[in-house]
Design a protein around this motif. Structure first.
Motif, PDB file in Angstrom:
ATOM      1  N   MET A   1     -23.359   9.715 -10.597  1.00 13.85           N
ATOM      2  CA  MET A   1     -24.766   9.582 -10.331  1.00 13.85           C
ATOM      3  C   MET A   1     -25.569  10.353 -11.210  1.00 13.85           C
ATOM      4  N   THR A   2     -26.121  10.319 -12.362  1.00 18.92           N
ATOM      5  CA  THR A   2     -27.093  11.441 -12.757  1.00 18.92           C
ATOM      6  C   THR A   2     -27.534  10.702 -14.034  1.00 18.92           C
TER       7      THR A   2
ATOM      8  N   LEU B   1     -22.042  -1.132  -0.745  1.00 17.18           N
ATOM      9  CA  LEU B   1     -21.436  -0.913  -1.994  1.00 17.18           C
ATOM     10  C   LEU B   1     -22.346  -0.002  -2.912  1.00 17.18           C
ATOM     11  N   GLU B   2     -21.543   1.273  -3.315  1.00 18.72           N
ATOM     12  CA  GLU B   2     -22.420   2.222  -3.976  1.00 18.72           C
ATOM     13  C   GLU B   2     -21.984   1.847  -5.388  1.00 18.72           C
ATOM     14  N   VAL B   3     -23.049   1.581  -6.221  1.00 17.07           N
ATOM     15  CA  VAL B   3     -23.020   1.376  -7.700  1.00 17.07           C
ATOM     16  C   VAL B   3     -23.142   2.600  -8.554  1.00 17.07           C
TER      17      VAL B   3
ATOM     18  N   GLY C   1     -16.969   2.438  -3.560  1.00 17.06           N
ATOM     19  CA  GLY C   1     -17.749   3.345  -4.612  1.00 17.06           C
ATOM     20  C   GLY C   1     -17.124   2.754  -5.938  1.00 17.06           C
ATOM     21  N   LEU C   2     -17.961   2.371  -6.476  1.00 14.22           N
ATOM     22  CA  LEU C   2     -17.736   1.760  -7.852  1.00 14.22           C
ATOM     23  C   LEU C   2     -18.452   2.725  -9.089  1.00 14.22           C
TER      24      LEU C   2
ATOM     25  N   ALA D   1     -25.714   4.058 -12.896  1.00 13.69           N
ATOM     26  CA  ALA D   1     -25.349   2.951 -13.561  1.00 13.69           C
ATOM     27  C   ALA D   1     -26.612   2.262 -13.978  1.00 13.69           C
ATOM     28  N   VAL D   2     -27.922   2.175 -13.246  1.00 16.97           N
ATOM     29  CA  VAL D   2     -29.116   1.566 -13.766  1.00 16.97           C
ATOM     30  C   VAL D   2     -29.750   1.898 -15.054  1.00 16.97           C
ATOM     31  N   PRO D   3     -29.716   3.227 -15.173  1.00 12.74           N
ATOM     32  CA  PRO D   3     -30.439   3.462 -16.499  1.00 12.74           C
ATOM     33  C   PRO D   3     -29.446   3.419 -17.760  1.00 12.74           C
TER      34      PRO D   3
END
Length: 288
Positions: A1-2, A91-93, A113-114, A161-163
Motif C-alpha cells: 500500500m504506499t 479483492l484488495e489490489v 489480497g493481491l 498498485a494504481v500509481p
C-alpha cells in the motif's frame, strides 16, 4: 500500500537512504518514459527490498487488521466507502501486508489480497498467522489479474498498485472485468495536485516546482541507468477518462481533510501541508 510521490527529481537520494536504495544501487532519479515490463521489474524489487524498513516506519500506524485509507487517518470503519461488506467477495489490489484485507475479513467479507511484492506478502502471511485471520494472498501484477470474470462484488486499493502501473486503463479494465455488474471499485492515491510540489513535509513543500500537466514518469535509477523504482503521475481528468473507458462510473471523489490534533508526518504528508491542500484522492466507482 504506499504510493508516496517520489522525491524532487533534481535531488539525489539523501545520505541516510533507505536500505532499498542501498540494496538496489539507486544513485539518482530521472523523469523519463518507463514501460510496463520495466516498472514491474523495478517496483517488485523495490518493495521486496523496502518491506522491512516500511514496516518499521509505518507498521504501528497501519496496524494488522485495520483499514486506513490514507495518512489523513480516514478509516473505513468510519467512512464506509465500501458499504456493507458482510458476505461479499472482495479483492484488495496492492494489499501490501494486508491489514485492510484482514479488517474486511473481520467484517464478514470473503476477501483476497493481491500484491506484486513477495517481500510485502511475506509480512502479510506472518500477520495472517499472528492474528488467525487466514486471508488468501496472491502475488500478481494488477494489469493482469489472475481471476475469472465477474468473481468479485467489491475491489479496493489504499495506495496500492494504481500509481505503479504503466497501463492505467489496462488496470481499470481488469478490475471492471473481475467485478460483477453493479460492483464497486474504490481506490486511494496521492492527490494529483501534490505532484507540482517537492516531496517535502516542511515549508519547502509549499512551493510549486513542476507542471501539473507533466505526465513523464518519475524513475529512480542505478549507476547503469536501470530503473530501481517507477511511479506514474496522472491528472484528475486522466483518472476519470480511464475509468470511463473501462466501463466504470465515478460516483464520488473524496478529498480527506487533515484532522485536528493529528501531528504525525508520513513522507510528504504533514499538518502544515494538510491544512492548505489535499494530499489524498479517493475515487468511489461502480461497474455498470
Amino acid at each position: 500500500m504506499t504510493s508516496l510521490p517520489a522525491q524532487d527529481p533534481e535531488q539525489p537520494p539523501a545520505p541516510s537512504a533507505r536500505s532499498a536504495e542501498r540494496v538496489l544501487g539507486t544513485v539518482g532519479s530521472e523523469r523519463r518514459p518507463a514501460s510496463s515490463a520495466e516498472s514491474v521489474a523495478a517496483n517488485s524489487a523495490w518493495w521486496d527490498a523496502d518491506a522491512d524498513d516500511y514496516h518499521v516506519e509505518h507498521g504501528d500506524f497501519l496496524g494488522v487488521a485495520d483499514f486506513m485509507w490514507c495518512p489523513e487517518k480516514l478509516r473505513e470503519a468510519d467512512a464506509r466507502l465500501l458499504g456493507d461488506v458482510a458476505g461479499r467477495d472482495v479483492l484488495e489490489v496492492g494489499c501490501g501486508s494486508a491489514p485492510c484485507a484482514r479488517w474486511l475479513a473481520v467484517e464478514g467479507a470473503r476477501v483476497v489480497g493481491l500484491d506484486l511484492s513477495a517481500g510485502m506478502l511475506r509480512y502479510a502471511a506472518a500477520a495472517n498467522e499472528a492474528t488467525g485471520l487466514d486471508v488468501p494472498l496472491v502475488r500478481a501484477n494488477g494489469e493482469r489479474l489472475p481471476f475469472a470474470s465477474e468473481s468479485f462484488d467489491i475491489a479496493c486499493s489504499a495506495f496500492g498498485a494504481v500509481p505503479f502501473v504503466a497501463d492505467l486503463g489496462g488496470l481499470f479494465g481488469e478490475v471492471a472485468r473481475v467485478l460483477r455488474p453493479g460492483g464497486s471499485w474504490v481506490f486511494a492515491v496521492t492527490h494529483p495536485m501534490r505532484w507540482i510540489f517537492p516531496d517535502d513535509p516542511g515549508p519547502n513543500g509549499l512551493r510549486v516546482t513542476g507542471s501539473y500537466f507533466d505526465r513523464t514518469p518519475y524513475v529512480e535509477v542505478d549507476a547503469d541507468g536501470r530503473a530501481t523504482y517507477v511511479e506514474y503521475h496522472r491528472t484528475l481528468g486522466d483518472f476519470i477518462r480511464a475509468l470511463t473507458g473501462a466501463g466504470l462510473t465515478l460516483l464520488d471523489l473524496v478529498e480527506p481533510t487533515w484532522p485536528d490534533g493529528h501531528t504525525e508526518e508520513w513522507g510528504q504528508w504533514s499538518p502544515l501541508r494538510g491544512a492548505l491542500f489535499p494530499g489524498t484522492a479517493i475515487f468511489r466507482c461502480r461497474r455498470s
